[in-house]
Design a protein around this motif. Structure first.
Motif, PDB file in Angstrom:
ATOM      1  N   SER A   1      45.799  54.571  44.715  1.00 52.58           N
ATOM      2  CA  SER A   1      45.890  53.155  44.364  1.00 52.58           C
ATOM      3  C   SER A   1      46.718  52.361  45.375  1.00 52.58           C
ATOM      4  CB  SER A   1      46.477  52.996  42.965  1.00 52.58           C
ATOM      5  OG  SER A   1      47.846  53.299  42.995  1.00 52.58           O
TER       6      SER A   1
ATOM      7  N   VAL B   1      44.443  51.223  48.071  1.00 55.59           N
ATOM      8  CA  VAL B   1      43.600  50.135  47.584  1.00 55.59           C
ATOM      9  C   VAL B   1      44.376  48.823  47.618  1.00 55.59           C
ATOM     10  CG1 VAL B   1      42.394  49.193  45.590  1.00 55.59           C
ATOM     11  CG2 VAL B   1      42.178  51.607  46.128  1.00 55.59           C
ATOM     12  N   LYS B   2      45.631  48.899  47.167  1.00 56.59           N
ATOM     13  CA  LYS B   2      46.463  47.700  47.132  1.00 56.59           C
ATOM     14  C   LYS B   2      46.658  47.153  48.540  1.00 56.59           C
ATOM     15  CE  LYS B   2      49.121  47.556  42.985  1.00 56.59           C
ATOM     16  NZ  LYS B   2      49.636  48.739  42.321  1.00 56.59           N
TER      17      LYS B   2
ATOM     18  N   THR C   1      43.604  45.453  49.713  1.00 58.89           N
ATOM     19  CA  THR C   1      43.451  44.141  49.091  1.00 58.89           C
ATOM     20  C   THR C   1      44.330  43.120  49.788  1.00 58.89           C
ATOM     21  OG1 THR C   1      43.203  45.360  47.047  1.00 58.89           O
ATOM     22  CG2 THR C   1      43.344  42.988  46.859  1.00 58.89           C
TER      23      THR C   1
ATOM     24  N   SER D   1      35.319  53.346  39.606  1.00 63.93           N
ATOM     25  CA  SER D   1      36.221  52.242  39.259  1.00 63.93           C
ATOM     26  C   SER D   1      35.778  51.593  37.948  1.00 63.93           C
ATOM     27  CB  SER D   1      36.200  51.176  40.353  1.00 63.93           C
ATOM     28  OG  SER D   1      36.462  51.760  41.593  1.00 63.93           O
TER      29      SER D   1
ATOM     30  N   HIS E   1      39.136  46.928  37.111  1.00 60.74           N
ATOM     31  CA  HIS E   1      39.515  47.160  38.497  1.00 60.74           C
ATOM     32  C   HIS E   1      38.587  46.404  39.445  1.00 60.74           C
ATOM     33  CE1 HIS E   1      41.080  49.469  41.921  1.00 60.74           C
ATOM     34  NE2 HIS E   1      39.832  49.368  42.370  1.00 60.74           N
TER      35      HIS E   1
ATOM     36  N   HIS F   1      40.035  43.621  41.892  1.00 61.68           N
ATOM     37  CA  HIS F   1      40.218  43.971  43.301  1.00 61.68           C
ATOM     38  C   HIS F   1      39.026  43.650  44.190  1.00 61.68           C
ATOM     39  CE1 HIS F   1      44.102  45.909  42.885  1.00 61.68           C
ATOM     40  NE2 HIS F   1      43.678  46.351  41.708  1.00 61.68           N
TER      41      HIS F   1
END
Lengths: 299, 323
Positions: free
Chosen positions: A3, A6-7, A10, A195, A199, A203
């Motif tokens: 995660s 992913v953050k 983003t 996902s 989510h 995102h």
């Protein structure tokens, strides 16, 4: 994929979007003028209490009432002998606060309804869009007036009433963009690796509709400021707060029009027009930045 | 989709919207804080027994759902309740005010569309020139002004400083006119300023939409074809460009209705024009809930109905939508 990664992705996406956006925006004269106008008013609102002596706003019985502009009172005084210039500066605080708070409420509802409606489709979409249509078609001012009258005059109620009645246009725009984004390969990929709906919406869809949200915020803010002024003028505002709308309300009901007290009626109105113009200019500029078809055409 | 299917769908949608508005109109006035009885009686020292009697009289002791059915039944028999303030049926009060508003709003709308279309065409034709830039800026500024504030400035200029027009109202109170002709002239004099103000507020948007719509149309291939065929400039504009460019104006009239209602409230308030808008303002200040509720319902139904009509007209005007 963990995660944290992913953050980070983003965040990079947001940054990339912003820098490419800014490089086009700063070429736009209209947008820059709008930005400067708003910056000046923001400064005025923040520094307000340091710029003027608030005690001018209390009635002391010494100053002359309804006095045209003189050396001591640059913009004259109102029916209670309060300084108009000081009132306008202090009034910017609550006027802008109400406008911005209402805009935030409106944008949150509009974005939520738009994304959920476009993402889930079917029954959810039908129901949400029917409600949206009702809000689009009902004449906004009577609805706001009725709600404000029933809730009673307070700052919070005004913010709530403006926010709850002005989200429908945003919801429609966000929905149609969501419809196109959810068909893109990266959404399918995200789904393939497991996902969840929440989510994907947060995102993948939200960052991609964000430019639209941003452009719309500016236009909603203009409407919100105008709404605050109009509601206050028609007597739905909080009488204990100084806002541009309340100033105009008192001026009108105390007969400033037939007295010819232009120094009381013009300044608050001009402030409203300038702020609304500032937002509208930025809105136009954003439209050009976000709509490449339009940009090419003008060159 | 065929015309009948389309019409049927739009009609059902309009009915659903009206039903939701009726529900909202009922529940808003019940759920919001404040007891209607307290407002109605205006006597804080009323005895519990008397309170109970009034409650029964107005059917407020029944369940909410039961009250809703009574409300629906009353609506279908055109009963909108009795005004707290005037002690008259709401419907009578509202109907009495309709002509004044229709006269003001109708004249202003027609005026603004005519001027807006003409100016929009001129600006589009002369796009990029100084005239176009000035016209656009003025339209934008007008669009950013609070309606009531424009009205106040107009009153200050033309009724207080120059005293060309009366301050407000629809006629001189208590004046006996020599003839019906004199009365009409006086009414006309009272009407000019509010009408012009209203038109001024509405015109900006028509200019903007007409200009951009015409610019859009002028880029179409069929315009180039027509030009290649040797159609003159005037004919090109009148026969080929304008009919197509007018379409968004029709839509705008419908979309604008809500805005026009809002404008009527503000302009009638500033000019003391005895129409629906001013009635709404007085009902608000007196907290005359039955009038407010009835007025809100009627105005909303009128706007929904007008939107439905605009949909039909648009389909009739634009053959492309039919196929």
């Amino acid at each position: 994929m963990n995660s944290a990664l992913v953050k980070q992705e983003t965040v990079t996406l947001w940054k990339k979007n912003f820098s490419s956006f800014w490089s086009i925006f700063r070429e736009n004269t209209m947008g820059l003028i709008g930005l400067i106008i708003l910056a000046i008013f923001a400064l005025m609102a923040i520094l307000g209490p340091y710029l003027v002596d608030i005690s001018i706003l209390t009635v002391d019985g010494v100053t002359q009432v309804m006095h045209p502009p003189t050396a001591g009172y640059v913009l004259g005084t109102d029916d209670l002998g309060k300084d108009i210039l000081a009132s306008v500066i202090i009034g910017s605080r609550v006027s802008l606060l109400v406008g911005l708070a209402a805009t935030v409420i409106s944008m949150v509802i509009g974005t939520l309804v738009g994304i959920v409606s476009g993402f889930y489709g079917r029954a959810v979409d039908t129901i949400l869009m029917r409600i949206t249509d009702v809000f689009l078609v009902i004449p906004w001012l009577p609805l706001m007036l009725v709600m404000a009258a029933l809730l009673g005059p307070s700052l919070g109620n005004i913010i709530f009433v403006i926010g709850i009645t002005s989200w429908a246009g945003t919801a429609r725009i966000i929905r149609s963009q969501t419809l196109s984004i959810k068909e893109r390969p990266y959404v399918e990929r995200a789904r393939a690796i497991g996902s969840g709906d929440g989510h994907i919406m947060l995102h993948h869809i939200l960052p991609n509709v964000f430019p639209l949200i941003f452009a719309n915020t500016v236009l909603v803010a203009a409407v919100a400021i105008l709404s605050e002024t109009t509601l206050s003028f028609l007597g739905m505002g909080d009488p204990t707060q100084v806002t541009w709308g309340m100033m105009l309300h008192f001026a009108f009901s105390m007969g400033a029009v037939s007295f010819g007290a232009w120094w009381w009626l013009l300044p608050p109105g001009i402030c409203v027009v300038l702020v609304v113009l500032g937002f509208t200019f930025i809105g136009y500029a954003l439209d050009e930045v976000l709509n490449p078809k339009l940009r090419r055409r003008d060159q | 989709m065929n015309m009948r299917g389309y019409l049927g769908r739009k009609f059902v949608q309009a009915l659903i919207t009206i039903f939701i508005v009726i529900c909202m109109n009922f529940f808003l006035f019940r759920i919001m804080p404040g007891d209607p009885i307290r407002v109605l009686i205006r006597n804080p020292k009323i005895s519990g027994e008397a309170l109970e009697r009034v409650r029964e009289q107005f059917g407020l002791n029944e369940s909410l759902l039961h009250q809703f059915f009574i409300y629906l039944k009353d609506l279908f028999s055109a009963n909108l309740g009795t005004s707290f303030n005037y002690r008259q049926p709401v419907l009578d009060i509202v109907v009495e005010r309709i002509p004044a508003t229709v006269m003001l709003v109708g004249t202003a709308t027609i005026l603004s569309i005519l001027i807006g279309v003409v100016l929009g065409v001129i600006f589009a034709w002369k796009r990029g020139t100084r005239l176009d830039v000035i016209g656009l800026s003025v339209s934008l500024i007008l669009y950013s002004m609070p309606t009531f504030w424009v009205a106040i400035i107009m009153v200050m200029l033309f009724a207080v400083y120059w005293q060309i027009f009366p301050l407000g109202g629809m006629g001189m109170p208590g004046v006996q006119y020599a003839s019906a002709w004199a009365e009409m002239i006086s009414q006309l004099r009272h009407m000019i300023l509010p009408t012009v103000t209203f038109a001024l507020i509405l015109v900006g948007e028509y200019v903007l939409i007409m200009r951009s719509s015409l610019l859009e149309v002028m880029r179409e291939d069929y315009m180039l074809t027509a030009r290649a065929k040797g159609v003159s400039s005037t004919n090109l504009l009148r026969r080929h460009a304008l009919p197509n460019a007018m379409l968004p104006v029709v839509t705008l009239i419908a979309i604008n209705l809500g805005f026009i209602v809002g404008g009527a409230i503000q302009i009638e308030t500033v000019f003391s024009w005895p129409g629906l808008g001013r009635l709404m303002y007085t009902a608000l200040t007196n907290r005359d809930y039955p009038v407010l509720q009835g007025l809100f319902l009627l105005v909303t139904i009128a706007v929904v109905g007008a939107n439905f009509c605009a949909d039909i007209i648009y389909r009739y005007l634009d053959p492309r939508v039919k196929s």
